[in-house]
Design an enzyme around this catalytic site. Structure first.
Site, PDB file in Angstrom:
ATOM      1  N   LYS A   1      -9.575  -4.371  -6.109  1.00  0.00           N
ATOM      2  CA  LYS A   1     -10.697  -3.157  -5.911  1.00  0.00           C
ATOM      3  C   LYS A   1      -9.672  -1.941  -5.937  1.00  0.00           C
ATOM      4  CE  LYS A   1     -12.753  -5.201  -2.659  1.00  0.00           C
ATOM      5  NZ  LYS A   1     -13.511  -5.452  -1.357  1.00  0.00           N
TER       6      LYS A   1
ATOM      7  N   LYS B   1      -2.912  -9.363  -9.341  1.00  0.00           N
ATOM      8  CA  LYS B   1      -4.222 -10.092  -8.915  1.00  0.00           C
ATOM      9  C   LYS B   1      -5.350  -8.869  -9.255  1.00  0.00           C
ATOM     10  CE  LYS B   1      -4.489  -8.506  -4.282  1.00  0.00           C
ATOM     11  NZ  LYS B   1      -4.713  -8.552  -2.700  1.00  0.00           N
TER      12      LYS B   1
ATOM     13  N   LYS C   1       0.926  -1.348  -0.036  1.00  0.00           N
ATOM     14  CA  LYS C   1       0.013   0.030   0.044  1.00  0.00           C
ATOM     15  C   LYS C   1       0.848   1.088  -0.085  1.00  0.00           C
ATOM     16  CE  LYS C   1      -4.596  -1.166   0.719  1.00  0.00           C
ATOM     17  NZ  LYS C   1      -4.646  -2.204  -0.073  1.00  0.00           N
TER      18      LYS C   1
HETATM   19  P1  TYM Z   1     -11.079  -7.847   0.455  1.00  0.00           P
HETATM   20  O1  TYM Z   1     -12.045  -7.269   0.864  1.00  0.00           O
HETATM   21  O2  TYM Z   1      -9.466  -7.302   0.031  1.00  0.00           O
HETATM   22  O3  TYM Z   1     -11.379  -9.281  -0.110  1.00  0.00           O
HETATM   23  C1  TYM Z   1     -12.388  -9.793   0.128  1.00  0.00           C
HETATM   24  C2  TYM Z   1     -12.316 -11.511  -0.329  1.00  0.00           C
HETATM   25  O4  TYM Z   1     -11.965 -11.668  -1.519  1.00  0.00           O
HETATM   26  C3  TYM Z   1     -10.728 -12.345  -1.950  1.00  0.00           C
HETATM   27  N1  TYM Z   1      -9.920 -11.842  -2.990  1.00  0.00           N
HETATM   28  C4  TYM Z   1      -9.771 -12.596  -4.027  1.00  0.00           C
HETATM   29  N2  TYM Z   1      -9.799 -13.909  -4.210  1.00  0.00           N
HETATM   30  C5  TYM Z   1      -9.238 -14.331  -5.405  1.00  0.00           C
HETATM   31  N3  TYM Z   1      -8.842 -13.420  -6.173  1.00  0.00           N
HETATM   32  C6  TYM Z   1      -8.569 -12.386  -6.202  1.00  0.00           C
HETATM   33  N4  TYM Z   1      -8.157 -11.559  -7.176  1.00  0.00           N
HETATM   34  C7  TYM Z   1      -9.204 -11.652  -4.893  1.00  0.00           C
HETATM   35  N5  TYM Z   1      -8.992 -10.383  -4.451  1.00  0.00           N
HETATM   36  C8  TYM Z   1      -9.752 -10.624  -3.318  1.00  0.00           C
HETATM   37  C9  TYM Z   1      -9.749 -11.864  -0.625  1.00  0.00           C
HETATM   38  O5  TYM Z   1      -8.974 -12.794  -0.338  1.00  0.00           O
HETATM   39  C10 TYM Z   1     -10.920 -11.888   0.469  1.00  0.00           C
HETATM   40  O6  TYM Z   1     -11.234 -13.436   0.892  1.00  0.00           O
HETATM   41  N6  TYM Z   1      -8.246  -8.212   4.907  1.00  0.00           N
HETATM   42  C11 TYM Z   1      -9.359  -8.702   4.226  1.00  0.00           C
HETATM   43  C12 TYM Z   1     -10.861  -8.533   4.873  1.00  0.00           C
HETATM   44  C13 TYM Z   1     -11.091  -9.025   6.409  1.00  0.00           C
HETATM   45  C14 TYM Z   1     -11.095 -10.474   6.676  1.00  0.00           C
HETATM   46  C15 TYM Z   1     -11.110 -10.432   8.089  1.00  0.00           C
HETATM   47  C16 TYM Z   1     -11.130 -11.836   5.961  1.00  0.00           C
HETATM   48  C17 TYM Z   1     -10.832  -8.379   7.396  1.00  0.00           C
HETATM   49  N7  TYM Z   1     -11.117  -9.290   8.608  1.00  0.00           N
HETATM   50  C18 TYM Z   1     -11.410 -11.538   8.877  1.00  0.00           C
HETATM   51  C19 TYM Z   1     -11.392 -12.918   6.712  1.00  0.00           C
HETATM   52  C20 TYM Z   1     -11.462 -12.740   8.138  1.00  0.00           C
HETATM   53  C21 TYM Z   1      -9.587  -7.902   2.858  1.00  0.00           C
HETATM   54  O7  TYM Z   1      -8.923  -6.925   2.755  1.00  0.00           O
HETATM   55  O8  TYM Z   1     -10.334  -8.707   1.912  1.00  0.00           O
END
Ligand code: TYM
Length: 356
Positions: A216, A213, A115
């Site tokens: 967002k 990847k 980031k």
């Molecule tokens: P976030 O919001 O970035 O993404 C949500 C979920 O989507 C998955 N993901 C992907 N999977 C495959 N290919 C991709 N290109 C891709 N981009 C995103 C992420 O792996 C995720 O599962 N830190 C986490 C949110 C969080 C969380 C938690 C998750 C906060 N507390 C506790 C699990 C347990 C995040 O930023 O996900």
């Protein structure tokens, strides 16, 4: 019985990576849940503010995300769906965990580094240029809050994409470290160590740069498909997806990342595990399928696969806002009841129970 927890940041309508890598698994786990299993899914708005957010945007995106979670098939009767900031127990546990979290370990984690995009040798603790601000404590301790999210429910399983695996490893280590120090006897678990569930689509790649990847935070809207995109938008984005100038179709994630990503997406969307991307690509290669035809097939497959989600999303967004607010409030109450129990147990283990 199992306790399943996962979270997603409210950065707008989820994209295909979120959907295939995580959200679709959440729905499957709900479908396959046994009596007594608990499913808890959070809109992690407190994580979102580790980077700058506009107030109106954030509120709007939370609503869109809530509607998206219902549209993909999460059922508020079977799954607890709630906003993280409404359950302060996450923050209470986070502080306790912070007192046991190693700065060195956090310093080795990749997310804050990516980031910040620091140049080599620059200290993360000082602003090195106007566009390179200093590292904020919240971004640095992001994984501690994520660990608290998970551990506060005694979670057994966490369905996520591959980019979250490092954070889950950290959560397990924090739980083990905490138990080691505070459990009354060796081997007793106060905080439970969660398992990671990775979907086969653990890493969906960007359409504009298939070596990265799908994300967002990519400013280019053509890099990802949103789960609410229209048929026309899907067609345009897939048509413009970066591939290569080699003749024919073959699967090679190293040398042909763009084509391979499209093949992967086809396989993930089919979701029956009966055909591997290698076999699919070989069959297409043998049948002389053109790149144009492959793209048409991918676009059609995504369109058909997401059509119901899109329709339900429109329906939900047109309901009075009270409907969503009511569901969110209900989710919050149920989440808090669970989370409070763990915080009380942890306080007692530390000697922080009320009274003297
Ligand atoms: P976030 O919001 O970035 O993404 C949500 C979920 O989507 C998955 N993901 C992907 N999977 C495959 N290919 C991709 N290109 C891709 N981009 C995103 C992420 O792996 C995720 O599962 N830190 C986490 C949110 C969080 C969380 C938690 C998750 C906060 N507390 C506790 C699990 C347990 C995040 O930023 O996900």
């Amino acid at each position: 019985s199992r306790t399943i927890f996962s979270g997603i940041q409210p950065t707008g309508v989820p994209h295909l990576g979120n959907y295939l890598g995580a959200l679709r698994e959440w729905v499957k786990l709900q479908r396959d849940a046994n009596h007594g299993d608990q499913l808890i899914y959070s809109i992690v708005d407190l994580h979102a503010i580790t980077v700058k957010q506009e107030r109106e945007q954030l509120a709007k995106r939370k609503k869109e995300l809530f509607a998206s979670l219902l549209a993909i098939g999460l059922d508020p009767k079977r799954s607890i769906i709630f906003e993280q900031s409404r359950v302060p127990e996450h923050l209470e546990l986070m502080w306790i965990l912070s007192c046991n979290a190693s700065m060195g370990y956090l310093g080795r984690m990749t997310q804050w580094k990516s980031k910040l995009a620091l140049s080599e040798n620059a200290s993360p603790f000082e602003a090195s240029a106007p566009n390179k601000p200093a590292l904020k404590l919240g971004l640095f301790s992001y994984p501690v809050l994520q660990a608290a999210d998970i551990l506060v429910y005694g979670t057994t399983h966490v369905p996520v994409g591959e980019d979250q695996a490092q954070h889950l490893e950290f959560a397990r280590d924090l739980a083990a470290g905490f138990n080691h120090v505070y459990a009354p006897h060796e081997g007793v678990e106060i905080l439970r160590s969660p398992q990671t569930i990775l979907s086969p689509a653990k890493r969906v790649m960007s359409l504009t740069d298939p070596t990265k990847k799908m994300s967002k935070s990519d400013p280019d809207p053509r890099s990802s498909i949103l789960i609410t995109d229209s048929k026309e938008e899907i067609r345009k984005k897939i048509n413009g997806a970066k591939t290569d100038s080699l003749v024919g179709i073959s699967y090679d994630r190293e040398r042909r990342p763009g084509v391979s990503n499209l093949i992967d997406i086809l396989c993930y969307m089919a979701d029956d595990n009966t055909i591997s991307p290698e076999t699919l690509a070989r069959d297409m290669g043998a049948a002389n399928v053109s790149m144009k035809a492959l793209k048409e097939l991918v676009a059609d497959t995504i369109d058909v696969g997401l059509r119901d989600v899109r329709g339900r999303y429109e329906d939900i967004m047109s309901l009075p806002i009270d409907h969503l607010s009511g569901l969110s409030k209900d989710g919050k109450s149920r989440a808090r009841t669970e989370a409070r129990k763990m915080v009380n147990t942890v306080y007692a283990a530390l000697g922080l129970e009320p009274g003297f």
